[in-house]
Write a protein that holds these residues in place. Structure first.
Motif, short mmCIF file in Angstrom:
data_model
loop_
_atom_site.label_atom_id
_atom_site.label_comp_id
_atom_site.label_asym_id
_atom_site.label_seq_id
_atom_site.Cartn_x
_atom_site.Cartn_y
_atom_site.Cartn_z
N ARG A 72 -9.04 6.39 -3.00
CA ARG A 72 -8.06 5.42 -3.49
C ARG A 72 -6.65 5.76 -2.98
NH1 ARG A 72 -8.71 1.54 -7.07
NH2 ARG A 72 -10.56 2.45 -7.99
N ASP A 73 -6.36 7.03 -2.78
CA ASP A 73 -5.01 7.42 -2.35
C ASP A 73 -4.89 7.60 -0.83
OD1 ASP A 73 -6.42 9.80 -2.02
OD2 ASP A 73 -4.93 11.05 -3.04
N ASP A 74 -5.83 7.03 -0.08
CA ASP A 74 -5.79 7.13 1.39
C ASP A 74 -4.48 6.53 1.88
OD1 ASP A 74 -6.16 6.74 4.18
OD2 ASP A 74 -8.32 6.70 3.89
N ASP A 75 -3.71 7.31 2.62
CA ASP A 75 -2.41 6.83 3.10
C ASP A 75 -2.47 6.33 4.55
OD1 ASP A 75 -2.91 9.36 4.09
OD2 ASP A 75 -0.91 10.14 3.67
N VAL A 76 -3.65 6.29 5.15
CA VAL A 76 -3.82 5.77 6.51
C VAL A 76 -4.57 4.43 6.47
CG1 VAL A 76 -4.85 6.18 8.78
CG2 VAL A 76 -3.74 8.06 7.54
N VAL A 77 -5.70 4.41 5.80
CA VAL A 77 -6.47 3.17 5.59
C VAL A 77 -6.31 2.83 4.11
CG1 VAL A 77 -8.71 2.04 5.69
CG2 VAL A 77 -8.12 3.79 7.38
#
Length: 89
Positions: free
Chosen positions: A34-39
């Protein structure tokens, strides 16, 4: 098929241009942080929703943390291994 951070749609154009009917009968299990900062999470969820819309039934596991590049060991557990070997073509 195991899909980790199923965000290839992000770089290949609009999701409506991808034919998700190809995934309709293919067993797919998607993992996304949920905290993916790329996708971004919403972009990772779009293909899951699109596959469901054409009659597919992908599994979708969401981890609350881990950012991008989720490690395979995080998801490669006995349940996933059993699931993979329970399918054949």
């Amino acid at each position: 098929m195991i899909a980790i951070e199923w965000g290839f749609i992000r770089n290949s154009g609009l999701i409506s241009k991808f034919d998700f009917k190809h995934f309709k009968d293919l067993p797919v299990w998607v993992f996304h942080n949920r905290d993916d900062d790329v996708v971004p999470f919403d972009k990772g969820k779009e293909p899951v929703d699109a596959a469901k819309a054409v009659g597919g039934s992908p599994r979708f596991t969401v981890h609350e943390s881990g950012k991008h590049k989720m490690q395979l060991h995080k998801n490669l557990n006995p349940e996933v291994i059993d699931w993979m070997f329970s399918h054949s073509r």
